[in-house]
Design an enzyme around this catalytic site. Sequence first.
Site, mmCIF file in Angstrom:
data_model
loop_
_atom_site.group_PDB
_atom_site.id
_atom_site.type_symbol
_atom_site.label_atom_id
_atom_site.label_comp_id
_atom_site.label_asym_id
_atom_site.label_seq_id
_atom_site.Cartn_x
_atom_site.Cartn_y
_atom_site.Cartn_z
ATOM 1 N N ASP A 9 0.868 -1.163 0.000
ATOM 2 C CA ASP A 9 0.000 0.000 0.000
ATOM 3 C C ASP A 9 0.917 1.230 0.000
ATOM 4 O O ASP A 9 2.117 1.128 0.285
ATOM 5 C CB ASP A 9 -0.884 -0.039 1.254
ATOM 6 C CG ASP A 9 -1.722 1.207 1.421
ATOM 7 O OD1 ASP A 9 -2.373 1.621 0.442
ATOM 8 O OD2 ASP A 9 -1.697 1.794 2.517
ATOM 9 N N ASP A 11 -0.296 5.179 0.810
ATOM 10 C CA ASP A 11 -0.632 6.179 1.824
ATOM 11 C C ASP A 11 -0.780 5.535 3.198
ATOM 12 O O ASP A 11 -1.587 4.623 3.388
ATOM 13 C CB ASP A 11 -1.940 6.878 1.463
ATOM 14 C CG ASP A 11 -1.845 7.620 0.132
ATOM 15 O OD1 ASP A 11 -0.838 8.300 -0.079
ATOM 16 O OD2 ASP A 11 -2.777 7.502 -0.680
ATOM 17 N N ASP A 166 -1.665 -1.044 5.966
ATOM 18 C CA ASP A 166 -1.887 -0.446 7.287
ATOM 19 C C ASP A 166 -3.361 -0.338 7.663
ATOM 20 O O ASP A 166 -3.669 0.273 8.688
ATOM 21 C CB ASP A 166 -1.279 0.964 7.318
ATOM 22 C CG ASP A 166 -2.113 1.961 6.519
ATOM 23 O OD1 ASP A 166 -2.415 1.685 5.332
ATOM 24 O OD2 ASP A 166 -2.486 3.004 7.076
#
Length: 216
Positions: A9, A11, A166
Amino acid sequence: MPRSAILFDLDGTLVDSARDIAAALTRLSVERGGQAVAVDRVRPLVSLGAATLVATALGPVADDPQQDLAAFRALLRDAPSDPAIVYPDVEWALAALVDAGWRLAVVTNKPESLAVALLHTHCLDRFFACVAGGDTAARAKPDPAPLRHALAALGATPEIALFVGDSEVDAAAAAALAIPLLLYAGGYGVDAVAEKDAAGRFDGFADLPALAAAHR
C-alpha cells in the site's frame, strides 16, 4: 515454492501522505472561506477513500462531490510534496528487499498518475516494477482486482506473495486472495485491523526485511 513478491500500500504505509493531503485540502477550504484542515484530522480518513475524505474534511464548505474531488486532486498534483512524508528507513528497507530477490509493486487507491508522480518525487519509483492505482483496474481495494493486476505485472501468483499495508481495506483485499498481510503499526488504520487478519506486524521499516524473510 518460496514467496518472492511483495505488494505495498502507499498512503499510510510507505508515506505519511496526510501532510500533503492536508495542505491541499487547507488551500481549497481557505479559498472558500473555510478553516485549515489539520493533519491529524486527515489521517483516519485516508483509508475511507478520496471522495469521503474530501467531503468530510471540507465540511460546511463542501460543494459538488465530483468537482470538489477534481479540485483537490489538481491541487495535490501541482503542489510540492513534503520530503519528510517518507517514513523512516523505507528506502533502506526497499533496497534490502530488492537485494534479497523480492519483486515489488505498489497497490494503492490513489489514482495511478498521482501515485507514480509521488513515488518519482521521492525517488522510490526505482524499486517497483508496477504501480496499480485506484483507477488501474475495474475496481479499487478492497476488491482484489488491482492486486491481481500487480501480480500479473510481476509474473507472480497469490501463493508466492505478501502484502504490506496499514488498514482494514488492505486486510480485506489481501484476504480475498489469501495473501498474508504484514501490518505496518505506524500507519493510519491499524486499530481497525483484527489481530487474526495480520500474519505479522512491524513497528518500523528497519524490521521489515527480516519479517518478510520469516514468511518466505
